[in-house]
Design a protein around this motif. Structure first.
Motif, short mmCIF file in Angstrom:
data_model
loop_
_atom_site.label_atom_id
_atom_site.label_comp_id
_atom_site.label_asym_id
_atom_site.label_seq_id
_atom_site.Cartn_x
_atom_site.Cartn_y
_atom_site.Cartn_z
N ILE A 1 1.42 -12.76 -5.89
CA ILE A 1 0.17 -12.56 -6.63
C ILE A 1 0.43 -11.64 -7.83
O ILE A 1 -0.02 -11.92 -8.95
CB ILE A 1 -0.92 -11.96 -5.71
N ALA A 2 1.16 -10.55 -7.60
CA ALA A 2 1.48 -9.61 -8.68
C ALA A 2 2.28 -10.31 -9.78
O ALA A 2 2.03 -10.09 -10.98
CB ALA A 2 2.24 -8.42 -8.14
N TYR B 1 -0.56 -4.14 -5.61
CA TYR B 1 -0.69 -5.33 -6.46
C TYR B 1 -2.01 -5.41 -7.19
O TYR B 1 -2.07 -5.89 -8.33
CB TYR B 1 -0.41 -6.61 -5.66
N GLN B 2 -3.09 -4.91 -6.59
CA GLN B 2 -4.40 -4.98 -7.25
C GLN B 2 -4.44 -4.14 -8.53
O GLN B 2 -5.26 -4.39 -9.40
CB GLN B 2 -5.52 -4.47 -6.32
N GLN B 3 -3.55 -3.17 -8.64
CA GLN B 3 -3.56 -2.24 -9.78
C GLN B 3 -2.45 -2.51 -10.79
O GLN B 3 -2.29 -1.77 -11.75
CB GLN B 3 -3.41 -0.81 -9.24
N ARG C 1 1.97 -10.88 -1.52
CA ARG C 1 1.35 -9.98 -2.52
C ARG C 1 2.21 -9.87 -3.76
O ARG C 1 1.69 -9.78 -4.88
CB ARG C 1 1.11 -8.59 -1.91
N THR D 1 0.84 -1.20 0.00
CA THR D 1 0.00 0.00 0.00
C THR D 1 0.87 1.25 0.00
O THR D 1 2.06 1.19 0.35
CB THR D 1 -0.90 0.04 1.25
N ASN E 1 -1.61 -4.76 -13.24
CA ASN E 1 -1.84 -4.97 -14.67
C ASN E 1 -2.30 -3.69 -15.35
O ASN E 1 -1.81 -3.33 -16.43
CB ASN E 1 -2.85 -6.09 -14.91
N GLN E 2 -3.21 -2.97 -14.72
CA GLN E 2 -3.71 -1.71 -15.28
C GLN E 2 -2.58 -0.68 -15.40
O GLN E 2 -2.44 -0.02 -16.41
CB GLN E 2 -4.84 -1.16 -14.41
N MET F 1 -0.07 -12.38 -11.76
CA MET F 1 -0.95 -11.51 -12.57
C MET F 1 -0.22 -11.01 -13.81
O MET F 1 -0.78 -11.02 -14.91
CB MET F 1 -1.44 -10.33 -11.72
N CYS G 1 7.06 -7.06 -1.66
CA CYS G 1 6.05 -6.55 -0.74
C CYS G 1 6.58 -6.70 0.69
O CYS G 1 7.79 -6.60 0.91
CB CYS G 1 4.72 -7.27 -0.93
#
Length: 117
Positions: free
Chosen positions: A90-91, A60-62, A87, A43, A64-65, A94, A82
């Motif tokens: 996960i990234a 990480y949630q962002q 995380r 974060t 790919n975008q 992704m 991270c």
């Protein structure tokens, strides 16, 4: 049935070995020294508390975008990290699913800092 169970156990053990190998801090630092793009997937608050030099914060949630928006080449050398390696793992997956071919899970920030030369 026993064969499938044995195969499943073997594959689980092998994936653990691959994960452990990927989290090798020395390899991460070699890639960073060679010019890899360094991405902190924590974060913004965690990033503000400390991060690797020259790293970029992309939660990480962002990822790919953000990579798509910044037009990052699919073969660019990238190290993600991270707090613990979860995380960033996960990234890593992704980005690989999106076609990136040279991504490395550097693991956790503290581990990387301790391994820095």
């Amino acid at each position: 049935m026993a064969f499938l169970l044995g195969l499943s156990l073997l594959l689980t053990a092998f994936s653990s070995i691959v994960t452990a190998a990927e989290l090798d801090s020395k390899v991460a630092w070699q890639k960073i020294s060679a010019g890899a793009l360094v991405i902190d997937v924590r974060t913004a608050e965690e990033f503000a508390q400390g991060h690797l030099p020259d790293s970029i914060n992309i939660p990480y949630q962002q990822i790919n975008q953000a990579f798509k928006q910044q037009n990052i080449a699919k073969d660019r050398s990238v190290v993600v990290y991270c707090r613990s390696g979860n995380r960033s793992g996960i990234a890593d997956k992704m980005l690989e699913s999106a076609g990136f071919t040279n991504v490395y899970n550097g693991g956790g920030y503290q581990t990387l800092m301790m391994a820095k030369d």
